[in-house]
Design an enzyme around this catalytic site. Structure first.
Site, short mmCIF file in Angstrom:
data_model
loop_
_atom_site.label_atom_id
_atom_site.label_comp_id
_atom_site.label_asym_id
_atom_site.label_seq_id
_atom_site.Cartn_x
_atom_site.Cartn_y
_atom_site.Cartn_z
CE LYS A 119 1.12 3.48 2.95
NZ LYS A 119 0.62 2.39 2.88
NE ARG B 223 7.02 1.17 2.17
CZ ARG B 223 5.62 1.88 1.05
NH1 ARG B 223 5.49 3.10 0.61
NH2 ARG B 223 5.04 1.07 0.84
NE ARG C 102 -3.50 -1.85 -4.85
CZ ARG C 102 -1.95 -0.90 -3.68
NH1 ARG C 102 -3.00 -0.62 -2.83
NH2 ARG C 102 -1.19 -1.65 -3.76
NE ARG D 23 1.35 -1.38 -6.92
CZ ARG D 23 1.37 -0.13 -5.67
NH1 ARG D 23 0.49 0.82 -5.37
NH2 ARG D 23 2.42 -0.37 -5.34
NE ARG E 133 4.00 -3.65 -1.65
CZ ARG E 133 2.71 -3.58 -2.32
NH1 ARG E 133 1.78 -4.31 -3.27
NH2 ARG E 133 1.66 -2.42 -2.44
#
Ligand code: AMP
Length: 221
Positions: free
Chosen positions: A13, A87, A126, A160, A171
């Site tokens: 996104k 969300r 990531r 992160r 998540r």
């Protein structure tokens, strides 16, 4: 253009919203980035949301809705891409009411579809720049060895806290339980469009553009 880019964490996104911003001069409203900035600045909001974020849980609706409302009210040209919001169904309903008040009704919700195995792989690979949020991927876009971000010149490049394995699992579970129902919400009012999020960044971008430009009102308004 007034759209929501929807999808699980790691669907692309953030990357795709930047390309849409370039092409359509739209403002990106990315709630995850805004909240990380609050945490970084140690604002009262940042202190309140930090532990939810680190654990991979959703921040309470009213905090995020208030933050999005303040941002939408400052919008210059009425064009936006929402990334990471709404969300929950409650957030989607609040957004609908807010956009009606601002006379900026939503035009489309683009759902980036990526299978769970690919999501886990992408999130674990990531890395981000701690200063500007630029994203890297250990295999496809390795971060520079000196740790200096090529985009902002600062750094460091970090993982992160919520991209660590325990938080990723949390998540994804939160996504299934609380965010996936938002898709059904938008499907019933005809705003939802599904686009495959697999393949090269440019390829996914072209799919989104094709969809938007197949409906000229979406791209130009
Ligand atoms: P993201 O960068 O979009 O993956 O968001 C990172 C984290 O910020 C999420 O795991 C949540 O803790 C929080 N967050 C971002 N957007 C929202 C939202 N719309 N509602 C609740 N929490 C959010």
């Amino acid at each position: 253009m007034r759209i929501v880019l929807f999808g699980p964490p790691g669907a692309g996104k953030g990357t795709q919203s930047k390309l849409l911003r370039e092409r359509y001069q739209a403002t990106i409203i990315a709630t995850g980035d805004m909240l990380r900035e609050e945490v970084h600045q140690e604002t009262p909001l940042g202190r309140e949301v930090r532990r939810y974020m680190e654990q991979g849980m959703l921040v309470p609706d009213e905090l995020v809705i208030g933050m999005v409302e303040r941002r939408l009210r400052r919008l210059k040209n009425g064009r936006f891409v929402l990334d990471g919001f709404p969300r929950t169904v409650a957030q989607a309903e609040a957004l609908g009411r807010l956009l009606a008040r601002l006379h900026l009704p939503l035009q489309a919700v683009i759902s980036l579809e990526v299978p769970a195995e690919e999501i886990i792989w992408r999130l674990s690979q990531r890395r981000i720049c701690d200063a500007c949020g630029e994203t890297f991927h250990l295999t496809f876009r390795p971060p520079p060895e000196d740790g200096r971000c090529p985009v902002c010149g600062k750094g460091p490049i970090i993982q992160r806290p919520d991209d660590r394995p325990e938080a990723i699992a949390r998540r994804l579970a939160v996504y299934e339980a609380q965010t996936e129902p938002v898709k059904a919400y938008y499907a019933t009012n005809g705003l939802l469009h599904r686009v495959s999020g697999l393949g090269e960044v440019e390829e996914v971008h072209r799919r989104i553009v094709k969809l938007l430009e197949g409906r000229p009102a979406l791209a130009t308004m």
